[in-house]
Write an enzyme that holds these catalytic residues in place. Structure first.
Site, PDB file in Angstrom:
ATOM      1  CG  HIS A   1      -0.406   0.347   2.496  1.00  0.00           C
ATOM      2  ND1 HIS A   1      -0.003  -0.575   3.428  1.00  0.00           N
ATOM      3  CD2 HIS A   1      -0.158   1.551   3.056  1.00  0.00           C
ATOM      4  CE1 HIS A   1       0.456   0.039   4.505  1.00  0.00           C
ATOM      5  NE2 HIS A   1       0.368   1.337   4.297  1.00  0.00           N
TER       6      HIS A   1
ATOM      7  CG  ASP B   1       0.193  -3.931   2.794  1.00  0.00           C
ATOM      8  OD1 ASP B   1       0.535  -3.399   1.721  1.00  0.00           O
ATOM      9  OD2 ASP B   1       0.035  -3.301   3.864  1.00  0.00           O
TER      10      ASP B   1
ATOM     11  N   GLY C   1       2.868   6.073   8.723  1.00  0.00           N
ATOM     12  CA  GLY C   1       4.210   6.462   8.308  1.00  0.00           C
ATOM     13  C   GLY C   1       5.265   5.411   8.617  1.00  0.00           C
TER      14      GLY C   1
ATOM     15  CB  SER D   1       3.119   1.550   6.171  1.00  0.00           C
ATOM     16  OG  SER D   1       1.918   1.365   6.809  1.00  0.00           O
ATOM     17  N   GLY D   2       5.521  -0.452   5.874  1.00  0.00           N
ATOM     18  CA  GLY D   2       6.584  -0.884   4.993  1.00  0.00           C
ATOM     19  C   GLY D   2       7.876  -1.144   5.747  1.00  0.00           C
TER      20      GLY D   2
HETATM   21  N1  ARG Z   1      -0.948   1.895   7.458  1.00  0.00           N
HETATM   22  C1  ARG Z   1       0.000   2.591   8.240  1.00  0.00           C
HETATM   23  C2  ARG Z   1       1.017   3.305   7.347  1.00  0.00           C
HETATM   24  O1  ARG Z   1       0.744   3.449   6.196  1.00  0.00           O
HETATM   25  C3  ARG Z   1       0.608   1.751   9.283  1.00  0.00           C
HETATM   26  C4  ARG Z   1      -0.357   1.478  10.328  1.00  0.00           C
HETATM   27  C5  ARG Z   1       0.134   0.594  11.359  1.00  0.00           C
HETATM   28  N2  ARG Z   1      -0.838   0.666  12.371  1.00  0.00           N
HETATM   29  C6  ARG Z   1      -0.757   0.110  13.548  1.00  0.00           C
HETATM   30  N3  ARG Z   1      -1.663   0.335  14.435  1.00  0.00           N
HETATM   31  N4  ARG Z   1       0.273  -0.614  13.838  1.00  0.00           N
HETATM   32  O2  ARG Z   1       1.991   3.839   7.795  1.00  0.00           O
END
Ligand code: ARG
Length: 612
Positions: free
Chosen positions: A415, A463, A559, A561-562
């Site tokens: 994503h 993902d 932020g 993520s990944g």
């Molecule tokens: N989707 C989020 C991103 O794009 C990461 C979210 C992780 N969330 C969590 N509660 N651990 O950075």
């Protein structure tokens, strides 16, 4: 008519009365910056008498200092851990001993106590230092109060403004109600004129021995021997490679290879750190080099005035979000000094990236938990993925994390990839805003998103994505002490294992976000547990797993993520998960969800086959 006026007035009032700020999410990754006071920006705040009176740490509290020990026990039961000592529940290097089938006992090194060695010495009971900071000393009574001026020693309960004069170096004290102002002679600065004209640092400030004791944003530094720091499970005196600049004072120092001097500070009941407001010494222009801080005044010793610039604390209550237990193993990391930054060599060294998953031995605090900061080279596979509109002149901005797995390959979340964007990755640096010669910035040649990537309103499936980096002859990233690859996992890792997450956690729109790489420890949560109706129900599949704390608190967030979730397998760090999604951040029963890398090994290998 009157009613109409009243309605208009009410309408305007609603418009202009500042709305309650939204509850702060508990993403520890963002604490350092997100919690900064509103409206201060980079401008200095000045602490007033009223602030001291209002400070919650001085508020009488009915809590005694026996904390809630059930927190971890409850968590551990929930997560069905097998051995009570795995992971080590003892803080502050306590040694865990298994007791019976479901019990454990921590042997605590002095001066720690408590079921999990979470308590520092009892001398600094709440209130013992009135409106002052309780610092620990090695001789009886083993503590001392550093009063928040104008409160006076010995116990900081009585106050007196300008009498005696708190200003140093001939500064004049001007009383303004219960507040004061020191008017300093030319060249002297600081709230007590305790900073001399030649107070500056050279290079990264490791040799700085000056008197500045305020952060960039004007927070008072805590004493290095402050009870509050110890109470928060960090021990400056036993954690740094080079602690000779540290002592019973609150001056900024750089014992751990940061780019410049820094210090701990407190806001409410929480511990933070930040860089200090110290000047860099001017480059010598033929004349002798200015002293590195050094003694500024004949009258002042190396210490701050005894009743002078202090930061209060006496409340030994730890932050509401408890750190995950530290492992003693981390504390035993070899002490190897980190040399000067290595500039990537242009020609490929033949032995690049031969081993994966081995970080630079830690030089800094063995563990500043809960997302405070990462030491240089501690997470050398962490990457910042940055984007800008295709072919635009705009600046790249951080969107996601990533993990270096080969010289030319970065693993990230599906994503994170947007079409029609130019992408680059930055690695080898902890800070995204400071120019760092050890940073490597590499263009992304192309991004491969998993063919079955799918987003629903409830979850994100498969993902995962790979970024192919631009390079020559199969060399893209260069291996340095700050840039290394993480290993891919072999097989499953058991539930309850403590693993590490990291990230900058800066959102696309936060230009002043968490610029320093932060890390936190999380526990792997069993799939069955995480699929319970109160948690994520049936939306999870085998390509994901949960990690974190079911009671909430430490978590990854927007932020991050990944970015990597790494666990130790045979003493090397393997990227077991990639930060993917979660229902908000740090919420009870809503842990972070990570892409399960071990499920995608064939996919990763098929795409990255080849020498680099
Ligand atoms: N989707 C989020 C991103 O794009 C990461 C979210 C992780 N969330 C969590 N509660 N651990 O950075």
């Amino acid at each position: 008519m009157k009613l109409k006026l009243l309605l208009i007035f009410l309408f305007l009032a609603v418009l202009f009365i500042p709305t309650e700020s939204k509850p702060k999410h508990k993403d520890k990754h963002k604490d350092k910056h997100k919690d900064k006071p509103r409206g201060h920006g980079r401008e200095k705040k000045k602490q007033t008498f009223e602030d001291i009176i209002e400070d919650i740490i001085f508020k009488e509290s009915s809590d005694d200092d026996d904390e809630d020990h059930s927190f971890l026990d409850w968590l551990r039961d929930l997560q069905d851990l097998d051995g009570e000592c795995m992971p080590n529940p003892c803080l502050n290097n306590g040694v865990c001993k298994q007791k019976g089938r479901r019990g454990y006992k921590c042997d605590c090194p002095r001066p720690f106590r408590g079921r999990r060695c979470e308590k520092g010495p009892k001398v600094c009971r709440r209130g013992v230092c009135g409106r002052g900071e309780c610092v620990l000393t090695s001789t009886a009574p083993f503590y001392e109060c550093k009063c928040k001026y104008p409160f006076q020693p010995p116990d900081c309960k009585r106050y007196s403004v300008c009498e005696p004069n708190p200003c140093r170096n001939g500064g004049q004290c001007v009383q303004e109600g219960n507040d004061f102002d020191c008017q300093c002679p030319e060249g002297f600065s600081g709230r007590f004129c305790h900073v001399g004209p030649n107070d500056c640092y050279v290079d990264d400030g490791e040799s700085y021995r000056g008197n500045v004791s305020e952060t960039d944003d004007g927070f008072d530094c805590l004493y290095w021997n402050s009870h509050f720091i110890l109470e928060n499970a960090a021990d400056p005196f036993n954690s740094f490679e080079n602690d000779d600049g540290l002592g019973p004072h609150n001056f900024c120092r750089n014992p751990d290879g940061e780019p410049r001097p820094w210090c701990f500070f407190r806001r409410g009941l929480r511990l933070f750190w930040d860089y200090c407001d110290v000047n860099k010494c001017p480059k010598p222009t033929g004349r002798p080099e200015p002293p590195t801080g050094g003694p500024q005044t004949p009258t002042s010793g190396p210490q701050a005035p005894t009743s002078g610039p202090q930061t209060p604390t006496s409340g030994p209550k730890p932050p509401t979000v408890q750190p995950p237990p530290t492992t003693t193993e981390a504390a035993k990391t070899t002490k190897e000094p980190i040399g000067p930054p290595v500039v990537p060599s242009p020609s490929p060294a033949p032995k690049q990236f031969e081993t994966c998953g081995v970080a630079q031995p830690k030089k800094t605090l063995t563990r500043i938990f809960g997302g405070l900061k990462v030491s240089p080279g501690a997470i050398p596979w962490q990457v910042s993925l940055q984007q800008k509109p295709k072919n635009s002149n705009m600046k790249y901005s951080h969107v996601c994390g990533g993990v270096l797995i080969k010289s030319c390959w970065v693993l990230t979340a599906g994503h994170c990839i947007e079409q029609n964007k130019d992408m680059q990755v930055v690695m080898g640096t902890l800070s995204l805003d400071i120019h760092d010669p050890s940073a490597q910035v590499i263009q992304v040649e192309n991004a491969i998103v998993h063919e079955n990537y799918r987003e629903t309103s409830e979850a994100v499936y498969n993902d995962i994505a790979l970024l192919r980096l631009r390079g020559t002859n199969g060399v893209c990233a260069n291996e340095t002490q700050f840039v290394k690859t993480a290993c891919l996992p072999s097989g499953q890792i058991s539930d309850g294992t403590e693993c590490t997450i990291s990230g900058w956690g800066a959102t696309e729109d936060s230009n002043y976000g968490s610029n320093h790489l932060l890390e936190a420890n999380v526990l792997l949560i069993s799939q069955t547990k995480c699929s319970e109706p109160t948690i994520y129900g049936n939306v999870l599949n085998n390509g994901m797993f949960c990690a974190g704390y079911l009671q909430g608190g430490v978590d990854s967030c927007q932020g991050d993520s990944g970015g990597p979730l790494t666990c130790k397998q045979n003493n090397t760090s393997v990227v077991y998960g990639v930060v993917s999604w979660g229902d908000q951040c740090g919420k009870k029963n809503k842990p972070g969800v990570y892409s399960r890398v071990s499920n995608f090994l064939d996919w990763i290998n098929s795409k990255t086959r080849g020498p680099a």
